[in-house]
Design an enzyme around this catalytic site. Structure first.
Site, PDB file in Angstrom:
ATOM      1  CB  CYS A 121      37.630  32.471  36.151  1.00  0.00           C
ATOM      2  SG  CYS A 121      39.285  32.276  35.350  1.00  0.00           S
ATOM      3  CG  ASP A 177      53.573  47.380  55.902  1.00  0.00           C
ATOM      4  OD1 ASP A 177      52.700  46.847  55.115  1.00  0.00           O
ATOM      5  OD2 ASP A 177      54.638  46.911  56.344  1.00  0.00           O
TER       6      ASP A 177
HETATM    7  C1  BEZ Z   1      39.285  28.473  33.632  1.00  0.00           C
HETATM    8  O1  BEZ Z   1      39.029  29.465  34.361  1.00  0.00           O
HETATM    9  O2  BEZ Z   1      38.502  27.502  33.843  1.00  0.00           O
HETATM   10  C2  BEZ Z   1      40.668  28.674  32.784  1.00  0.00           C
HETATM   11  C3  BEZ Z   1      40.952  29.588  32.246  1.00  0.00           C
HETATM   12  C4  BEZ Z   1      42.145  29.497  31.379  1.00  0.00           C
HETATM   13  C5  BEZ Z   1      42.604  28.318  31.235  1.00  0.00           C
HETATM   14  C6  BEZ Z   1      42.306  27.192  31.707  1.00  0.00           C
HETATM   15  C7  BEZ Z   1      41.080  27.343  32.567  1.00  0.00           C
END
Ligand code: BEZ
Length: 210
Positions: free
Chosen positions: A34, A125
């Site tokens: 993330c 839209d």
């Molecule tokens: C990650 O962002 O690395 C991650 C998040 C949840 C599960 C596995 C990886």
């Protein structure tokens, strides 16, 4: 973080107004993939802006965690200053449930499901034009997301579809609904029909329309 969310006209249209939008969710703050994704999304923000696409991210974390994690993302990505997109803190999973973003396989410490890596592209839209779903273990490719936006925006107004591995500026396919006698009207740059064993003449290429 939602300070960028505001009415943009008297009729209650939020945030994206009459532009394209992307809503993308991630499983959780302070996780490695993330962190790389949110940094890349910021790096690519000028490309989204060039295409008139308003960006908004989401996870089920709190505003406090978003703000804390943002420091890590800024540090690791080298992206500094005002963050180019807001991140929704969907702590009660209201939006995640509504939009079917939850991944039953991924749970937080309390056993509650986390959001998958969803990508929703919305047209001016306000209708969903494309959704892509990635599991938590697979980070997204933001070049691919920009590529599909290029295709969506092109095919929204021109009578073409984009073939395999197409990128902006590449040859396009004439829509099957276009009659042979109408080709020159719609495609002044010409149409190349590739012959196929069926003899059906549906494999028609044209340069990308302006
Ligand atoms: C990650 O962002 O690395 C991650 C998040 C949840 C599960 C596995 C990886």
């Amino acid at each position: 973080i939602l300070k960028n969310l505001r009415y943009c006209n008297l009729y209650g249209t939020f945030y994206i107004c009459s532009r394209w939008g992307i809503l993308f969710s991630h499983p959780a703050d302070y996780t490695p993939v993330c962190t790389t994704e949110l940094g890349m999304a910021a790096k690519q923000a000028p490309e989204f802006k060039k295409r008139g696409v308003k960006m908004i991210a989401l996870s089920c974390d709190s505003v406090t965690d978003h703000n804390g994690c943002l420091e890590d993302i800024k540090d690791s990505s080298g992206e500094a200053g005002d963050w180019p997109y807001p991140i929704i803190a969907d702590k009660n999973r209201e939006l995640a449930i509504k939009f079917g973003m939850l991944d039953p396989e991924e749970k937080d410490k309390a056993g509650l499901p986390l959001t998958a890596r969803c990508v929703f592209i919305v047209g001016p839209d306000k209708k969903l034009k494309l959704s892509i779903l990635y599991p938590a273990t697979t980070g997204r490719n933001f070049d691919e997301i920009l590529r599909v936006i290029d295709s969506l925006q092109l095919t929204a107004t021109k009578k073409v579809a984009t073939p395999v591995n197409w990128t902006h500026g590449g040859k396009c396919m004439v829509l099957p609904s276009i009659k042979k006698e109408d080709e020159s009207k719609y495609f002044p740059k010409g149409v190349e029909t590739v012959s196929v064993p069926s003899g059906k003449g549906y494999l028609r290429y044209t340069p990308q329309p302006e």
